[in-house]
Design an enzyme around this catalytic site. Structure first.
Site, mmCIF file in Angstrom:
data_model
loop_
_atom_site.group_PDB
_atom_site.id
_atom_site.type_symbol
_atom_site.label_atom_id
_atom_site.label_comp_id
_atom_site.label_asym_id
_atom_site.label_seq_id
_atom_site.Cartn_x
_atom_site.Cartn_y
_atom_site.Cartn_z
ATOM 1 N N GLU A 104 0.852 -1.311 0.024
ATOM 2 C CA GLU A 104 -0.044 0.161 0.030
ATOM 3 C C GLU A 104 0.807 1.245 0.027
ATOM 4 O OE1 GLU A 104 -3.050 -0.177 -0.503
ATOM 5 O OE2 GLU A 104 -4.021 -1.881 0.204
ATOM 6 N N GLU A 119 -11.777 -0.233 -10.636
ATOM 7 C CA GLU A 119 -11.203 -1.146 -11.681
ATOM 8 C C GLU A 119 -12.053 -1.155 -12.803
ATOM 9 O OE1 GLU A 119 -11.658 -1.702 -8.407
ATOM 10 O OE2 GLU A 119 -9.482 -1.871 -7.773
ATOM 11 N N ASP A 160 -4.435 -9.970 -8.176
ATOM 12 C CA ASP A 160 -4.468 -9.047 -9.393
ATOM 13 C C ASP A 160 -3.333 -8.431 -9.957
ATOM 14 O OD1 ASP A 160 -4.330 -7.815 -6.705
ATOM 15 O OD2 ASP A 160 -6.191 -6.775 -7.179
#
Ligand code: DMJ
Length: 570
Positions: free
Chosen positions: A189, A454, A321
């Site tokens: 992150e 997304e 992902d």
């Protein structure tokens, strides 16, 4: 009587043309003198001009070298290989066509208004905190107090031409951002939001303060890669540098968390000249390549001591992902050269695996990407996996004609499914994940919506790559659903349930970094952050593509916003 002349008429006789006509030798002498004087004057002038030009070139060169020296002294960096430094700034926006489509322009302005509303609320109630809680009107430090929303927003503000807001944020970064925190931060992150956000702001503005801060935080993250395999631990204390993995993974590292730092750290090496960042993150891919499976699909847990994968889920959604996304994007960032060929090869292998996960619903034949545990397929897809249509479209042009069409078609089919994740709910906002039962097409599983980007990310890529305006229409519908359900007095919130529309109390930083940026770019001409010149990290921070092995320390600026209709000063 002899004629007498006055002394003054004798003096002026030389100015009388008749005098010379009667004396041809003097005329010739006078002509030669004239030619000589003219040549002399012309020659002096040319020399002076040449010297002036030379002087100004030398001055420019001295300025450039002084700048470079200053930067090197400051950063302690050693240039890998210098980029052609005569190009001072890159104008990445061409204003042509910007005002030609009034609908696009109106929509772009609406998205910009949304950004102003989100940002103003953040400034008012949560300045310097990681995220805003719009209902209770306060800030929270979900990432250790690193100003995540502020840093995530820098490039969006810049691209939208919100210069005063950008300047205020820049001052906070310069004077108040402090990474020396006794806080266990997520390496992933912090990299995608903070390192990526700062590097993007640097690439756009050329302001060195962003590069210095990016280097500071990256240096604090680096010890996470000091494991026996080089696969990083996913958590590190920013002040003390001790790293570990979260307890709930059983000591394992997470695939996406370990394989989504390559773009940022390679970019950092290119911009500082210090190879250590690139080495650490590229080593991860080389380690994973050693036992890369034939279908290119890796389970989400990896043992950082042995570098081997554990029995766990295979997914293009949560925790898997962006590992696949970065295989493709590092190849693009590396100018698709031989040096990065293995990234493309690994990505193409993974795309074979992805094809093996593709299924269709009944009765409507929506295409989706299933998940896998062992040999069993699970008919579930996360909204997070809706980045995949964009990724597949972006990578499709690297194939030969037949495969290129095949993959682009798949991307378009998947985007239709993702759009229907939104369209199929009462609020027209997508839930977090979907299940596919025969005869029922799609049913929402976890029913919250946290303002994720997304699907609009994929619509952005598909519109850019196909020119099909349908994707703009879909994006506009999604934007309107956010406006209707998520906009509150002090910002934007997620929904606890997309069926009821009950609101939560969090404005995620990626809403400003990604969702609004992709929507804005969806209604902007393709020359604005051209995909030929920029590569987006997984948090939608555009990084300038430079030649691999070269430094991009010359100012790369995003200019021309004021020159046309693009971004009025607020
Ligand atoms: C973002 O932080 C990034 O896009 C990440 O790769 C996945 N999740 C969020 C947005 O949903």
């Amino acid at each position: 009587m002899a004629r007498t002349r006055s002394s003054s008429s004798i003096r002026w006789r030389y100015l009388n043309p008749a005098y010379y006509l009667k004396r041809p030798k003097r005329l010739a002498l006078l002509f030669m003198a004239f030619v000589f004087v003219s040549f002399f004057v012309w020659d002096r002038q040319t020399l002076v001009r040449e010297h002036e030009e030379e002087l100004s070139k030398l001055k420019e060169e001295v300025d450039r070298l002084q700048n470079e020296l200053g930067e090197l002294k400051h950063e302690g960096g050693v240039p890998v290989k210098k980029m052609n430094t005569t190009t001072k700034r890159t104008d990445v926006t061409k204003m042509d066509g910007l005002a030609t489509d009034p609908i696009e322009e109106q929509r772009r302005e609406k998205v910009k208004d949304a950004m102003i509303h989100a940002w103003t609320s953040y400034e008012k109630y949560a300045w310097g905190h990681d995220e805003l809680q719009p209902q209770s009107k306060n800030g929270v430090d979900s990432f250790g107090g690193l100003g995540a929303t502020l840093i995530d927003s820098l490039d969006t503000l810049y691209i939208m031409g919100l210069d005063e807001q950008f300047q205020r944020a820049r001052e906070w970064v310069a004077n108040s951002l402090d990474f020396n925190k006794n806080y266990d931060a997520s390496v992933f992150e912090t990299t995608i939001r903070v390192v990526g956000g700062l590097l993007s702001a640097y690439d756009l503005s050329g302001d060195n303060v962003f590069l210095e801060k990016a280097k500071d935080i990256a240096d604090r993250l680096l010890p996470a890669w000091n494991t026996p395999s080089g696969i990083p631990y996913n958590i590190i204390n920013l002040a003390h540098g001790n790293a570990h993995n979260p307890g709930w993974t059983g000591g394992d590292s997470i695939l996406a968390d370990s394989g989504t730092e390559q773009l940022e750290f390679i970019a950092l090496t290119q911009r500082t000249g210090d190879p250590k960042y690139q080495q650490k993150v590229e080593n991860v891919i080389l380690e994973l390549k050693k036992n890369f499976p034939a279908d290119g699909l890796l389970p989400i847990y990896i043992n950082p001591h042995r570098g081997t994968t554990s029995h766990s889920t295979i997914t293009f959604g949560a925790m898997g992902d962006s590992f696949y996304e970065y295989l493709l994007k590092v190849w693009i960032q590396g100018n698709k050269t031989a040096e990065v060929k293995h990234y493309r090869e690994m990505w193409e292998t993974s795309m074979k695996g992805l094809l093996s996960l593709v299924r269709r619903t009944a009765p409507s034949s929506f295409t989706y990407i299933s998940e896998k545990i062992g040999n069993s397929l699970i008919d579930k897809m996360d909204e997070l996996a809706c980045f995949a249509p964009g990724m597949i479209a972006l990578g499709s042009s690297g194939y030969g004609p037949a495969d290129s069409t095949k993959f682009l078609t798949l991307a378009e089919e998947l985007a239709w499914t993702c759009y229907n994740f939104y369209q199929s709910t009462p609020t027209k906002l997508a839930g977090e994940n979907y299940f596919f039962h025969s005869g029922q097409d799609m049913t929402v599983g976890t029913s919250w919506n946290i303002l994720r980007p997304e699907t609009v990310e994929s619509l952005f890529y598909l519109w850019r790559l196909t020119g099909n305006k349908t994707y703009q229409e879909w994006g506009w519908n999604i934007f309107q659903a956010f406006e209707k359900n998520s906009r509150v007095e002090a910002g934007y919130v997620g929904l606890k349930d997309v069926n009821t529309g009950v609101k939560d109390n969090m404005m995620q930083s990626f809403f400003l970094a990604e969702t609004l940026k992709y929507l804005y770019l969806l209604f902007s001409p393709p020359s604005v952050i051209s995909l030929d010149e920029w590569v987006f990290n997984t948090e939608a921070h555009p990084l300038k593509i430079v030649s691999r092995g070269e430094s991009s320390k010359t100012n790369i600026r995003f200019r021309g916003r004021r020159e046309g209709h693009f971004g009025q000063q607020e």
